[in-house]
Design an enzyme around this catalytic site. Structure first.
Site, PDB file in Angstrom:
ATOM      1  N   HIS A 101       4.563  42.962  19.319  1.00 19.79           N
ATOM      2  CA  HIS A 101       3.678  42.740  18.175  1.00 19.79           C
ATOM      3  C   HIS A 101       4.478  42.190  16.991  1.00 19.79           C
ATOM      4  CE1 HIS A 101       0.219  44.047  15.445  1.00 19.79           C
ATOM      5  NE2 HIS A 101       1.193  43.811  14.594  1.00 19.79           N
ATOM      6  N   GLU A 102       5.661  42.774  16.759  1.00 17.91           N
ATOM      7  CA  GLU A 102       6.477  42.338  15.607  1.00 17.91           C
ATOM      8  C   GLU A 102       7.124  40.980  15.847  1.00 17.91           C
ATOM      9  OE1 GLU A 102       4.920  45.594  14.090  1.00 17.91           O
ATOM     10  OE2 GLU A 102       5.805  43.892  13.026  1.00 17.91           O
TER      11      GLU A 102
ATOM     12  N   CYS B  53      -2.980  46.032  12.559  1.00 12.55           N
ATOM     13  CA  CYS B  53      -1.929  45.264  11.879  1.00 12.55           C
ATOM     14  C   CYS B  53      -2.123  45.386  10.375  1.00 12.55           C
ATOM     15  CB  CYS B  53      -2.010  43.792  12.297  1.00 12.55           C
ATOM     16  SG  CYS B  53      -0.727  42.767  11.535  1.00 12.55           S
TER      17      CYS B  53
ATOM     18  N   HIS C 153       4.837  38.171  15.182  1.00 11.37           N
ATOM     19  CA  HIS C 153       4.702  37.807  13.764  1.00 11.37           C
ATOM     20  C   HIS C 153       5.713  36.731  13.378  1.00 11.37           C
ATOM     21  CE1 HIS C 153       1.661  40.371  11.984  1.00 11.37           C
ATOM     22  NE2 HIS C 153       2.205  41.483  12.437  1.00 11.37           N
TER      23      HIS C 153
HETATM   24  C1  LIG Z   1      -7.599  49.529  15.579  1.00 10.37           C
HETATM   25  N1  LIG Z   1      -7.146  50.768  16.117  1.00 10.37           N
HETATM   26  C2  LIG Z   1      -5.845  51.075  16.040  1.00 10.37           C
HETATM   27  O1  LIG Z   1      -5.024  50.340  15.542  1.00 10.37           O
HETATM   28  C3  LIG Z   1      -5.422  52.342  16.639  1.00 10.37           C
HETATM   29  C4  LIG Z   1      -6.248  53.463  16.523  1.00 10.37           C
HETATM   30  C5  LIG Z   1      -5.828  54.682  17.074  1.00 10.37           C
HETATM   31  C6  LIG Z   1      -4.605  54.801  17.740  1.00 10.37           C
HETATM   32  C7  LIG Z   1      -3.788  53.677  17.880  1.00 10.37           C
HETATM   33  C8  LIG Z   1      -2.505  53.818  18.671  1.00 10.37           C
HETATM   34  C9  LIG Z   1      -4.196  52.432  17.345  1.00 10.37           C
HETATM   35  N2  LIG Z   1      -3.390  51.295  17.425  1.00 10.37           N
HETATM   36  C10 LIG Z   1      -2.218  51.206  16.695  1.00 10.37           C
HETATM   37  N3  LIG Z   1      -1.807  52.306  16.024  1.00 10.37           N
HETATM   38  C11 LIG Z   1      -0.640  52.195  15.364  1.00 10.37           C
HETATM   39  N4  LIG Z   1      -0.147  53.288  14.709  1.00 10.37           N
HETATM   40  C12 LIG Z   1      -0.662  54.599  15.058  1.00 10.37           C
HETATM   41  C13 LIG Z   1      -0.570  55.549  13.910  1.00 10.37           C
HETATM   42  N5  LIG Z   1       0.787  55.558  13.338  1.00 10.37           N
HETATM   43  C14 LIG Z   1       1.044  56.619  12.405  1.00 10.37           C
HETATM   44  C15 LIG Z   1       0.001  57.151  11.623  1.00 10.37           C
HETATM   45  C16 LIG Z   1       0.270  58.167  10.723  1.00 10.37           C
HETATM   46  C17 LIG Z   1       1.563  58.675  10.575  1.00 10.37           C
HETATM   47  C18 LIG Z   1       2.594  58.163  11.352  1.00 10.37           C
HETATM   48  C19 LIG Z   1       2.332  57.133  12.262  1.00 10.37           C
HETATM   49 CL1  LIG Z   1       3.633  56.521  13.232  1.00 10.37          CL
HETATM   50  C20 LIG Z   1       1.246  54.248  12.910  1.00 10.37           C
HETATM   51  C21 LIG Z   1       1.157  53.248  14.041  1.00 10.37           C
HETATM   52  N6  LIG Z   1       0.079  51.057  15.310  1.00 10.37           N
HETATM   53  C22 LIG Z   1      -0.410  50.000  16.006  1.00 10.37           C
HETATM   54  N7  LIG Z   1       0.319  48.895  16.032  1.00 10.37           N
HETATM   55  C23 LIG Z   1       0.080  47.815  17.005  1.00 10.37           C
HETATM   56  S1  LIG Z   1       1.712  47.397  17.544  1.00 10.37           S
HETATM   57  C24 LIG Z   1       2.349  47.591  15.889  1.00 10.37           C
HETATM   58  C25 LIG Z   1       1.640  48.868  15.415  1.00 10.37           C
HETATM   59  C26 LIG Z   1       1.551  48.951  13.891  1.00 10.37           C
HETATM   60  O2  LIG Z   1       2.494  49.383  13.269  1.00 10.37           O
HETATM   61  N8  LIG Z   1       0.400  48.552  13.322  1.00 10.37           N
HETATM   62  C27 LIG Z   1       0.270  48.655  11.907  1.00 10.37           C
HETATM   63  N9  LIG Z   1      -1.557  50.040  16.703  1.00 10.37           N
HETATM   64 NI    NI Z   2       1.229  43.365  12.561  1.00 13.16          NI
END
Ligand SMILES: CNC(=O)c1cccc(C)c1Nc1nc(N2CCN(c3ccccc3Cl)CC2)nc(N2CSC[C@H]2C(=O)NC)n1
Ligand code: NI
Length: 192
Positions: free
Chosen positions: A162-163, A119, A166
């Site tokens: 998740h959103e 997050c 929030h």
């Molecule tokens: C602690 N380890 C981890 O977080 C985690 C670790 C590994 C994999 C995952 C899958 C994890 N988990 C997780 N990875 C994401 N991203 C993967 C990368 N990606 C992205 C990155 C770069 C370019 C484009 C993009 Cl698209 C962006 C989004 N996003 C979320 N969440 C939870 S739901 C809301 C969403 C969110 O936007 N969070 C900021 N979780």
């Molecule tokens: Ni969040």
């Protein structure tokens, strides 16, 4: 491109605004709220571009809720890339701002990202499965104020939950079983 929200503008865990139930957004949208939606989407677009996110120091995300930029409003920008990206960039799976969203139904079956969730408002990753509904139906208003109903499953369903969390003052780690964060559950689907 001038971007309004850089990481210093993201509200961090500890700020009470992240624990409030946000106010519903009146329609027709005020100019200010329309601009806020646009600026939140700009954050997501830039954050997903490896060159640009480096340049602006943005953590990548697929969702950004208004309380995360200090606005206690029922709105969140969502930009989920196409689920099976080919070499050339495709249409995103979902790109839009959801206003006043309500989860009107959800499956008993649960799902969790197999590596846990991150997050933008939580600097220290909290390890563990975040169990959520595997399938949900969400009713929300779009920027034109039209009521939309969307059915989601797996990763997109996790992102929307998740959103929407929030907007009700919940953070992902509220759902982690701290005693056994990585315990596998038979009726949970693990999404990679
Ligand atoms: C602690 N380890 C981890 O977080 C985690 C670790 C590994 C994999 C995952 C899958 C994890 N988990 C997780 N990875 C994401 N991203 C993967 C990368 N990606 C992205 C990155 C770069 C370019 C484009 C993009 Cl698209 C962006 C989004 N996003 C979320 N969440 C939870 S739901 C809301 C969403 C969110 O936007 N969070 C900021 N979780
Ligand atoms: Ni969040």
């Amino acid at each position: 491109m001038t971007i309004r929200f850089t990481m210093d503008k993201i509200t961090r865990d500890g700020d009470p605004v992240l624990r409030q139930v946000a106010a519903s957004v009146p329609f027709p949208l005020s100019k200010e709220h329309a601009q806020l939606a646009e600026d939140m989407m700009t954050y997501l677009v830039i954050s997903q571009d490896e060159t640009q996110n480096e340049k602006y120091g943005l953590r990548p995300g697929v969702g950004l809720a208004a309380p995360q930029v200090g606005e206690s409003l029922q709105m969140a920008a969502v930009l989920i890339p196409s689920l099976d990206p080919h070499e050339h960039d495709e249409e995103p799976y979902f790109k839009g701002t959801i206003f006043n969203p309500v989860i009107i139904s959800e499956s008993v079956k649960r799902a969790a990202l197999d590596v846990g969730e991150g997050c933008l408002s939580v600097d220290e990753d909290v390890p563990g499965f975040v169990p959520r509904a595997n399938r949900i139906t969400v009713r929300y208003q779009n920027e034109q104020g039209e009521t939309k109903t969307i059915k989601l499953r797996d990763y997109p369903a996790i992102v929307f939950q998740h959103e929407i969390d929030h907007l009700h003052g919940h953070l992902y780690y509220d759902h982690i079983d701290m005693k056994s964060p990585w315990e596998v559950d038979d009726d949970t689907k693990y999404i990679d």
